[in-house]
Design an enzyme around this catalytic site. Structure first.
Site, PDB file in Angstrom:
ATOM      1  N   TRP A 104       0.864  -1.176   0.000  1.00  0.00           N
ATOM      2  CA  TRP A 104       0.000   0.000   0.000  1.00  0.00           C
ATOM      3  C   TRP A 104       0.908   1.236   0.000  1.00  0.00           C
ATOM      4  O   TRP A 104       1.872   1.308   0.763  1.00  0.00           O
ATOM      5  CB  TRP A 104      -0.933   0.058   1.211  1.00  0.00           C
ATOM      6  N   ASP A 111      -7.416  -4.274   9.762  1.00  0.00           N
ATOM      7  CA  ASP A 111      -6.653  -3.038   9.571  1.00  0.00           C
ATOM      8  C   ASP A 111      -7.406  -1.852  10.166  1.00  0.00           C
ATOM      9  O   ASP A 111      -8.292  -1.286   9.526  1.00  0.00           O
ATOM     10  CB  ASP A 111      -6.385  -2.799   8.075  1.00  0.00           C
TER      11      ASP A 111
HETATM   12  C1  RNT Z   1      -3.939   2.677   4.500  1.00  0.00           C
HETATM   13  C2  RNT Z   1      -4.041   1.213   4.218  1.00  0.00           C
HETATM   14  C3  RNT Z   1      -2.931   0.374   4.775  1.00  0.00           C
HETATM   15  C4  RNT Z   1      -2.508   0.779   6.165  1.00  0.00           C
HETATM   16  C5  RNT Z   1      -1.506  -0.144   6.805  1.00  0.00           C
HETATM   17  C6  RNT Z   1      -0.900   0.428   8.031  1.00  0.00           C
HETATM   18  O1  RNT Z   1      -5.052   3.359   4.151  1.00  0.00           O
HETATM   19  O2  RNT Z   1      -5.265   0.731   4.671  1.00  0.00           O
HETATM   20  O3  RNT Z   1      -3.294  -0.951   4.720  1.00  0.00           O
HETATM   21  O4  RNT Z   1      -3.590   0.909   7.027  1.00  0.00           O
HETATM   22  O5  RNT Z   1      -0.564  -0.490   5.877  1.00  0.00           O
HETATM   23 ZN    ZN Z   2      -5.594  -1.380   4.623  1.00  0.00          ZN
END
Ligand code: RNT
Ligand code: ZN
Length: 420
Positions: free
Chosen positions: A186, A327
């Site tokens: 991400w 998450d």
């Molecule tokens: C961010 C994404 C991602 C993060 C993590 C910490 O909007 O959702 O997955 O929350 O990598």
């Molecule tokens: Zn995420």
């Protein structure tokens, strides 16, 4: 509730489900086989241990200052041990690159498996599979909000190297633990106000991703996934890695796609995307989360969205193809409670889905009897799934009902309140 009451309530529930053709024992056996990947970052507000006191950036924000956040990896592992002890079944850990352990500062493009050996030992000892994430935020080279889609080739190169290094750490965990890591990319890349050029950054991102994946890694050890988002704080008008971009990318490169429940329009749900994506992609990763207005990361509650997600996984017979991760990050409540509540809710959502008389529902739909479908859907909402859940918890030797909060309060008094 005492043991006899738990068992009596279960026996009655079992009969009621049997009358609908649902085998509760089979549902529980299936539930037990599902591992949820707990996100390490709930324990310290996405800080990591690379640079203690470093600022969180990248359009995500943890708010609140509830005492007791983990200050180092040992504390985080101790906290996680408590969470796992409150969940029936056996579960995974989802680790971010900034949770490395090293005496000297390590550049992100230089991270190696050895920086994660303590995590590996702990995971092995406790039977946790591990998933992994490059950390493309909270860093000077991401300060302008761009990483893999940066216009500066040197900055792109840095993050490409970080992502390759991360995939190799995924491979290491996969080999060591005997279960593949899902390494999820991400990136925050996006623009606050109306961009003039929406395509150039996307072409750059495509190029970067192809370079990252050019390093071949055996899927028995590491699986790659990419995570789209509609907007973030500071990237309200444009996110390079949008759903269309990554869905097409994952499909064309035969990798996984991550669907985060908080990453779409407030009325758009990921549950409806699962059946479509599973026609084209072998596997998906879910980030089970809860969006509230502009925030995508509230603690998962037992709401309709969650149940729609778990129903889709079960109804599509896709428990083996959908990796379930959590998450969210809430710093305003006890962090162990936040983890536990969201994880137990996800398990309860799965159980409810597994207790559905899906043949009956599908049949009434197929025969055009939508009134029966609706009546049954509504009746199911008041079926005694809670009694099945309580019985499962007691059978798996984890606290039943609110008793998990007693364990958390005790740990808070003994350990968390001592942390400055
Ligand atoms: C961010 C994404 C991602 C993060 C993590 C910490 O909007 O959702 O997955 O929350 O990598
Ligand atoms: Zn995420």
């Amino acid at each position: 509730m005492n043991q006899t009451q738990i068992e009596q309530a279960y026996a009655l529930a079992q009969e009621r489900y049997a009358a609908l053709g649902v085998d509760t024992e089979k549902a529980l056996a299936t539930l037990k086989s599902v591992s949820i990947s707990l996100h390490c970052w709930q324990g310290d507000d996405v800080g990591g241990f690379e640079n203690p006191g470093g600022e969180l950036s990248g359009g995500i924000a943890a708010t609140g200052n509830y005492p007791g956040k983990a200050r180092n990896a040992d504390e985080l592992r101790r906290d996680l041990d408590v969470v796992y002890s409150l969940l029936p079944g056996s579960h995974r850990l989802n680790l971010h690159a900034i949770y490395l352990e090293s005496d000297e500062k390590v550049e992100r493009n230089k991270i190696e498996p050895r920086h994660f050996s303590a995590w590996k030992d702990w995971a092995k000892e406790n039977g946790h599979g591990v998933d992994f994430n490059p950390t493309c935020f909270s860093h000077p080279k991401a300060a302008d909000g761009f990483t893999l889609a940066h216009r500066d080739p040197a900055i792109r190169q840095y993050w490409i190297e970080h992502c390759i290094a991360s995939r190799k750490i995924g491979e290491y965990f996969g080999k060591e633990l005997g279960t593949p890591a899902v390494t999820n990319i991400w990136i925050p890349d996006g623009i606050k106000d109306s961009p003039a050029d929406r395509q150039t950054p996307r072409r750059l991102l495509l190029e970067s991703l192809d370079l990252i994946l050019a390093e071949k890694i055996d899927p028995r050890y590491n699986l790659d996934s990419v995570e789209p988002k509609l907007f973030g704080i500071g990237s309200e008008s444009y996110v390079v890695g949008s759903m269309e971009f990554y869905a097409a990318y994952a499909l064309s490169r035969k990798i996984l796609l991550t669907l985060d429940a908080g990453h779409f329009h407030p009325t758009e749900t990921i549950s409806d995307k699962i059946s479509s994506m599973l026609i084209y992609l072998d596997q998906l990763l879910l980030h089970v989360s809860r969006g509230v207005r502009w925030d995508s990361d509230h603690v998962v509650t037992f709401n309709d969205d969650l149940q729609a997600i778990t129903q889709e996984i079960v109804r599509n017979d896709a428990l083996e193809r959908v990796h379930i991760g959590l998450d969210y990050f809430d710093a305003s409540i006890n962090r162990i409670a936040a983890w536990t509540i969201g994880a137990r809710n996800t398990q309860r959502g799965l159980l409810n889905a597994l207790l559905e008389p899906s043949d009956m529902l599908k049949q009434s739909e197929a025969s055009g009897d939508f009134s029966t479908r609706l009546a049954l859907q509504e009746e199911l909402k008041a079926m005694p799934a809670g009694a099945v859940w309580d019985y499962y918890c007691s059978k798996e030797n984890v606290p039943v009902g609110m008793d998990f909060m007693k364990v958390i309060k005790e740990y808070e008094g003994r350990e968390l309140t001592k942390r400055a």
